[in-house]
Design an enzyme around this catalytic site. Structure first.
Site, PDB file in Angstrom:
ATOM      1  CG  ASP A  18      -1.778  -1.129   1.268  1.00  0.00           C
ATOM      2  OD1 ASP A  18      -1.513  -2.105   0.536  1.00  0.00           O
ATOM      3  OD2 ASP A  18      -3.007  -0.961   1.986  1.00  0.00           O
ATOM      4  CD  GLU A  57      -0.910  -5.887   8.927  1.00  0.00           C
ATOM      5  OE1 GLU A  57      -0.927  -5.308  10.095  1.00  0.00           O
ATOM      6  OE2 GLU A  57      -1.229  -5.604   7.782  1.00  0.00           O
TER       7      GLU A  57
HETATM    8  C1  GLC Z   1      -3.002  -4.173   3.913  1.00  0.00           C
HETATM    9  C2  GLC Z   1      -1.768  -4.766   3.070  1.00  0.00           C
HETATM   10  C3  GLC Z   1      -2.479  -5.660   1.700  1.00  0.00           C
HETATM   11  C4  GLC Z   1      -3.293  -6.717   2.393  1.00  0.00           C
HETATM   12  C5  GLC Z   1      -4.394  -6.014   3.382  1.00  0.00           C
HETATM   13  C6  GLC Z   1      -4.987  -7.089   4.211  1.00  0.00           C
HETATM   14  O1  GLC Z   1      -3.669  -3.354   3.256  1.00  0.00           O
HETATM   15  O2  GLC Z   1      -0.923  -3.878   2.544  1.00  0.00           O
HETATM   16  O3  GLC Z   1      -1.367  -6.092   1.140  1.00  0.00           O
HETATM   17  O4  GLC Z   1      -3.898  -7.312   1.541  1.00  0.00           O
HETATM   18  O5  GLC Z   1      -3.753  -5.424   4.363  1.00  0.00           O
HETATM   19  O6  GLC Z   1      -4.291  -7.969   4.959  1.00  0.00           O
END
Ligand code: GLC
Length: 418
Positions: free
Chosen positions: A160, A384
């Site tokens: 992101d 995460e």
């Molecule tokens: C964040 C991450 C993305 C992922 C999402 C859910 O937005 O950057 O890659 O899919 O979280 O885990």
């Protein structure tokens, strides 16, 4: 901790985050189905519940749009207070979805799930194949330019807030965005999440798509953001190779897919930044490289492309950090070990890069990526993401894809392969 204990904990996380037919990435922070998270979840489930793995992929593909696009989020259940929720995306589907896609790892993970139990998997992949083919065709028709995959929003890349998008985002007009309340900041320290100026631009890009009814031609011609993401390009190329194998499994022709593989292989050279000597994203509006050596740059082996220059960068970075693979080159001025996609280690990227390295004969490098993922998870749990400097766990905890990658790739019983 003994690996059996961790295997058990990882299975427990997948079960806890299981909502029946789909898995949430982690309960509070991400209460819906995410596209590539689900593909990884299926890979994890395939190690102890193959039926459940197929269901995960089927639920995702059932949300495919008529034009072939598979959305990045599916809002199965209302989660009041989540932002940006279905009303911001303005997509009329049922269940509602976002209006953009995410890295297409599904064909690759479907192949892995099939390999886990071919007899049980054959009828399931037969049901999924046409949808996968249509999704890849949508990419090739609507998004591939000069053999590279264009993204219309940074969230499509799954990385992101990577610095790849910084310059291209500067041009995005945020005057119509208004005030809003983020949900992520209620649960995660602001220092580990994107900044407000970035968030305003993300919302302006969503607004543009919504206001034109998510019309791909309008977004292509007039959209505020169009960048060829090196990660998407390598992931789609790899996924096409796996899709060709799946085509053979279900007795379908491979010719069209072979053409895509050829186009994307040639296009990959467009990602080569000769100044830095690495694979880079490209701003398609200005033609400029983004100047970002990231963990996605190292997916060339995963895509089946050998490159000695990339191997040299990998060795340099391996000497600089305690834990591989940081999401940004530590020599980059924006490197920040705890800020999301601007430094931290993400186990899923270790897995993808590690699979590619192992397949192309770089066993020692693949082993380092896997060993470091093991060490991070053993010491800090299924976070995460993690600091490459000292292993600090960050972002959400009890995380689906970290658990899935543990089960399918990092755990000693998984042997680091498909
Ligand atoms: C964040 C991450 C993305 C992922 C999402 C859910 O937005 O950057 O890659 O899919 O979280 O885990």
């Amino acid at each position: 901790m003994h690996h059996e204990t961790l295997d058990q904990a990882a299975r427990g996380i997948l079960r806890d985050n299981d909502r029946g037919r789909y898995t949430v990435p982690t309960a509070m922070l991400y209460p819906f189905q995410w596209n590539w998270d689900s593909a990884f979840a299926a890979w994890g489930f395939s190690r102890f519940d193959v039926e459940r793995a197929w269901t995960e992929l089927e639920t995702l593909m059932a949300a495919q749009w008529p034009n072939g696009m598979v959305p990045h989020m599916i809002f199965h259940e209302p989660a009041p207070g989540y932002f940006p929720g279905p009303e911001v995306w303005g997509v009329g589907n049922q269940p509602p979805t976002s209006g953009i896609t995410q890295p297409p790892v599904v064909a690759t993970m479907a192949r892995a799930v099939l390999m886990a139990d071919p007899d049980r998997g054959r009828p399931r992949i037969a049901g999924l194949f046409d949808g996968l083919l249509r999704w890849h065709r949508w990419f090739m028709d609507a998004r591939v330019e000069r053999g590279m995959v264009a993204v219309t929003h940074p969230w499509e890349t799954g990385r992101d807030n990577a610095p790849d998008w910084d310059l291209a985002m500067q041009a995005v007009d945020t005057s119509g965005v208004g005030s809003y309340q983020r949900r992520d900041l209620q649960q995660v320290d602001a220092g580990q999440r994107p900044k407000k100026a970035e968030y305003d631009r993300y919302l302006a890009m969503v607004g543009f798509g919504r206001d034109c009814g998510w019309d791909e031609a309008t977004i292509r011609d007039r959209g505020p953001f169009r960048v060829a993401d090196v990660g998407m390009s390598f992931i789609l190329l790899r996924a096409c190779r796996d899709l060709a194998v799946l085509a053979q499994e279900v007795g379908k022709p491979t010719r069209e897919i072979e053409d895509w593989i050829r186009a994307l292989t040639e296009g990959a050279e467009g990602h080569w930044n000769p100044d830095g000597g690495y694979y880079d994203s490209v701003d398609l509006r200005s033609g400029a490289f983004t100047g970002s050596l990231s963990n996605a740059s190292f997916l060339n082996w995963y895509a089946g492309i050998e490159n000695p220059g990339m191997l040299a960068h990998l060795h340099r970075i391996a000497d600089e950090v305690r834990f591989m693979l940081p999401s940004l080159d530590p020599a980059h001025p924006e490197f920040d070990p705890l800020r999301y996609w601007r430094g931290p280690v993400w186990a899923i990227l270790n897995a993808l890069a590690g699979l590619g390295l192992a397949e192309m004969g770089h066993g020692a490098e693949a082993a380092r990526l896997r060993r470091d993922a093991q060490a991070l998870i053993a010491a800090s749990g299924f976070a995460e993401y993690f600091s490459p400097r000292d292993g600090t766990p960050a972002g959400g905890g009890h995380f689906t894809w970290t658990a899935a990658v543990w089960l399918a790739w990092a755990s000693p019983q998984a042997e680091g392969r498909f």
